[in-house]
Structures are given as structure tokens and as C-alpha cells.
Motif scaffolding. Structure first.
Motif, PDB file in Angstrom:
ATOM      1  N   SER A   9      26.259   0.457   4.386  1.00  0.00           N
ATOM      2  CA  SER A   9      25.056  -0.188   3.545  1.00  0.00           C
ATOM      3  C   SER A   9      25.550  -0.106   1.987  1.00  0.00           C
ATOM      4  O   SER A   9      25.991   0.760   1.441  1.00  0.00           O
ATOM      5  CB  SER A   9      23.865   0.622   3.453  1.00  0.00           C
ATOM      6  OG  SER A   9      22.526   0.105   2.933  1.00  0.00           O
ATOM      7  N   THR A  35      13.888  -6.036  10.520  1.00  0.00           N
ATOM      8  CA  THR A  35      14.554  -5.090   9.222  1.00  0.00           C
ATOM      9  C   THR A  35      13.578  -5.125   8.217  1.00  0.00           C
ATOM     10  O   THR A  35      12.350  -5.818   8.073  1.00  0.00           O
ATOM     11  CB  THR A  35      15.704  -5.881   8.616  1.00  0.00           C
ATOM     12  OG1 THR A  35      15.235  -7.133   8.073  1.00  0.00           O
ATOM     13  CG2 THR A  35      16.513  -6.577   9.687  1.00  0.00           C
ATOM     14  N   GLU A  37      14.194  -5.257   5.125  1.00  0.00           N
ATOM     15  CA  GLU A  37      14.321  -6.163   3.995  1.00  0.00           C
ATOM     16  C   GLU A  37      13.923  -7.668   4.017  1.00  0.00           C
ATOM     17  O   GLU A  37      13.392  -8.370   3.130  1.00  0.00           O
ATOM     18  CB  GLU A  37      16.071  -6.110   3.213  1.00  0.00           C
ATOM     19  CG  GLU A  37      16.324  -4.952   2.853  1.00  0.00           C
ATOM     20  CD  GLU A  37      16.722  -3.794   4.022  1.00  0.00           C
ATOM     21  OE1 GLU A  37      17.079  -2.779   3.815  1.00  0.00           O
ATOM     22  OE2 GLU A  37      16.679  -4.278   5.114  1.00  0.00           O
ATOM     23  N   VAL A  38      14.428  -8.248   5.477  1.00  0.00           N
ATOM     24  CA  VAL A  38      14.266  -9.641   5.623  1.00  0.00           C
ATOM     25  C   VAL A  38      13.457 -10.030   6.883  1.00  0.00           C
ATOM     26  O   VAL A  38      13.220 -11.276   7.243  1.00  0.00           O
ATOM     27  CB  VAL A  38      15.559 -10.419   5.529  1.00  0.00           C
ATOM     28  CG1 VAL A  38      16.260 -10.500   4.209  1.00  0.00           C
ATOM     29  CG2 VAL A  38      16.359  -9.858   6.582  1.00  0.00           C
ATOM     30  N   ASP A  60      21.475   0.665  10.603  1.00  0.00           N
ATOM     31  CA  ASP A  60      21.921  -0.625   9.698  1.00  0.00           C
ATOM     32  C   ASP A  60      22.489  -1.674  10.541  1.00  0.00           C
ATOM     33  O   ASP A  60      22.986  -1.180  11.594  1.00  0.00           O
ATOM     34  CB  ASP A  60      22.856  -0.523   8.460  1.00  0.00           C
ATOM     35  CG  ASP A  60      22.566   0.835   7.723  1.00  0.00           C
ATOM     36  OD1 ASP A  60      21.338   0.723   7.031  1.00  0.00           O
ATOM     37  OD2 ASP A  60      23.385   1.576   7.413  1.00  0.00           O
ATOM     38  N   GLN A  62      23.380  -5.965  10.720  1.00  0.00           N
ATOM     39  CA  GLN A  62      23.613  -7.248   9.928  1.00  0.00           C
ATOM     40  C   GLN A  62      24.065  -8.371  10.921  1.00  0.00           C
ATOM     41  O   GLN A  62      24.185  -8.091  12.329  1.00  0.00           O
ATOM     42  CB  GLN A  62      25.033  -7.153   9.440  1.00  0.00           C
ATOM     43  CG  GLN A  62      26.360  -6.717  10.168  1.00  0.00           C
ATOM     44  CD  GLN A  62      27.557  -6.850   9.572  1.00  0.00           C
ATOM     45  OE1 GLN A  62      28.581  -6.505   9.839  1.00  0.00           O
ATOM     46  NE2 GLN A  62      27.553  -6.874   8.077  1.00  0.00           N
ATOM     47  N   GLU A  68      25.942  -8.725   4.256  1.00  0.00           N
ATOM     48  CA  GLU A  68      24.904  -7.994   3.960  1.00  0.00           C
ATOM     49  C   GLU A  68      24.551  -6.951   5.091  1.00  0.00           C
ATOM     50  O   GLU A  68      24.607  -7.823   6.318  1.00  0.00           O
ATOM     51  CB  GLU A  68      23.714  -8.825   3.656  1.00  0.00           C
ATOM     52  CG  GLU A  68      23.964  -9.823   2.386  1.00  0.00           C
ATOM     53  CD  GLU A  68      24.948 -11.028   2.579  1.00  0.00           C
ATOM     54  OE1 GLU A  68      25.218 -11.381   1.528  1.00  0.00           O
ATOM     55  OE2 GLU A  68      25.132 -11.282   3.820  1.00  0.00           O
ATOM     56  N   TRP A  69      23.937  -5.770   4.953  1.00  0.00           N
ATOM     57  CA  TRP A  69      23.683  -4.873   5.877  1.00  0.00           C
ATOM     58  C   TRP A  69      22.005  -4.925   5.594  1.00  0.00           C
ATOM     59  O   TRP A  69      21.656  -4.704   4.301  1.00  0.00           O
ATOM     60  CB  TRP A  69      24.317  -3.473   5.750  1.00  0.00           C
ATOM     61  CG  TRP A  69      25.494  -3.607   6.204  1.00  0.00           C
ATOM     62  CD1 TRP A  69      26.751  -3.795   5.843  1.00  0.00           C
ATOM     63  CD2 TRP A  69      25.802  -3.468   7.484  1.00  0.00           C
ATOM     64  NE1 TRP A  69      28.000  -3.730   6.574  1.00  0.00           N
ATOM     65  CE2 TRP A  69      27.381  -3.444   7.816  1.00  0.00           C
ATOM     66  CE3 TRP A  69      25.285  -3.019   8.831  1.00  0.00           C
ATOM     67  CZ2 TRP A  69      28.190  -3.364   9.076  1.00  0.00           C
ATOM     68  CZ3 TRP A  69      25.857  -3.001  10.043  1.00  0.00           C
ATOM     69  CH2 TRP A  69      27.378  -3.211  10.060  1.00  0.00           C
ATOM     70  N   TYR A  70      21.041  -4.762   6.672  1.00  0.00           N
ATOM     71  CA  TYR A  70      19.773  -4.472   6.447  1.00  0.00           C
ATOM     72  C   TYR A  70      19.449  -3.136   7.031  1.00  0.00           C
ATOM     73  O   TYR A  70      20.129  -2.634   8.014  1.00  0.00           O
ATOM     74  CB  TYR A  70      18.997  -5.731   7.146  1.00  0.00           C
ATOM     75  CG  TYR A  70      19.403  -6.989   6.320  1.00  0.00           C
ATOM     76  CD1 TYR A  70      19.248  -7.531   5.300  1.00  0.00           C
ATOM     77  CD2 TYR A  70      20.199  -7.744   7.357  1.00  0.00           C
ATOM     78  CE1 TYR A  70      19.505  -8.488   4.703  1.00  0.00           C
ATOM     79  CE2 TYR A  70      20.632  -9.061   6.836  1.00  0.00           C
ATOM     80  CZ  TYR A  70      20.249  -9.435   5.379  1.00  0.00           C
ATOM     81  OH  TYR A  70      20.714 -10.390   4.967  1.00  0.00           O
ATOM     82  N   THR A  71      18.329  -2.633   6.704  1.00  0.00           N
ATOM     83  CA  THR A  71      17.797  -1.287   7.404  1.00  0.00           C
ATOM     84  C   THR A  71      17.137  -1.781   8.657  1.00  0.00           C
ATOM     85  O   THR A  71      16.190  -2.589   8.493  1.00  0.00           O
ATOM     86  CB  THR A  71      16.832  -0.554   6.521  1.00  0.00           C
ATOM     87  OG1 THR A  71      17.659  -0.207   5.168  1.00  0.00           O
ATOM     88  CG2 THR A  71      16.423   0.608   7.026  1.00  0.00           C
TER      89      THR A  71
END
Length: 105
Positions: A9, A35, A37-38, A60, A62, A68-71
Motif C-alpha cells: 500500500s 473498498t 477508498e472508492v 489490499d 487493486q 493504486e492499491w485500495y483497502t
């Protein structure tokens, strides 16, 4: 499955002391993976499950080959008695099913 010793991340999280990390590609099922974030992401994804020093793991995700990596929502998650690999496989199975998949608890 790839074993990797690098942080997955780009956030400010300190990498785990032991560096245990599992990485696999996965095709998200209908409804994708949720996720923080998005929101929901779909399609060809990559999941990285990284052990943390406190008995939990960070998950994580993607789009495959993206920067980009997301949680994965619900991360970090407790590592079950079966270990990091069991957690990683359960998360992969959830993502394959879709429905806004979240980290196992």
C-alpha cells in the motif's frame, strides 16, 4: 501465489516486522469487492494479504497491473487459527462470489 516482502500500500502504514505477504490475482464475481477508498471495484483484481505484528492482517486490493492499491473493507482482519494463508484464501473466495465482498472477520 506470490510471496512478497514489500508493503502493498502507498499509505503511511509501517510495513509489518515479519514481512509475510500473499498476493494472488482474482476475478471478482457480480457485485465486485468493496473498498474503503472508492467503493466497489470489479473485473480482474489482485489481492495482497499482509501480516501485521498484532495478529491481524491488512488486505489490499487493486485492479490488476494498476499502480493504486485500495483497502478491502473490513481490513485489517484477525488472522484465523489456520494462518495467513487461510485468511487470504477466504478473502479470495469472497471476492470470487462478489456481492461487495469484504474482508473476513
Amino acid at each position: 501465489m506470490t510471496h512478497d516482502n514489500h508493503s502493498s500500500s502507498s499509505d503511511d502504514t509501517v510495513p509489518p516486522q515479519n514481512g509475510d505477504r500473499l498476493v494472488d490475482g482474482v476475478q471478482a464475481g457480480p457485485g465486485g469487492a468493496m473498498t474503503d477508498e472508492v467503493g466497489v471495484i470489479t473485473g480482474d483484481l489482485t489481492l495482497a494479504t499482509t501480516a501485521l505484528p498484532d495478529g491481524r492482517a491488512r488486505l489490499d486490493i487493486q485492479y490488476t497491473d494498476a499502480d493504486e492499491w485500495y483497502t478491502l473493507t473490513g481490513s485489517p482482519a484477525p488472522v484465523p487459527p489456520g494462518g495467513l494463508q487461510a485468511l487470504h484464501h477466504e478473502a479470495l473466495n469472497r471476492i470470487r462470489r462478489g456481492d461487495g465482498a469484504q474482508a473476513p472477520h
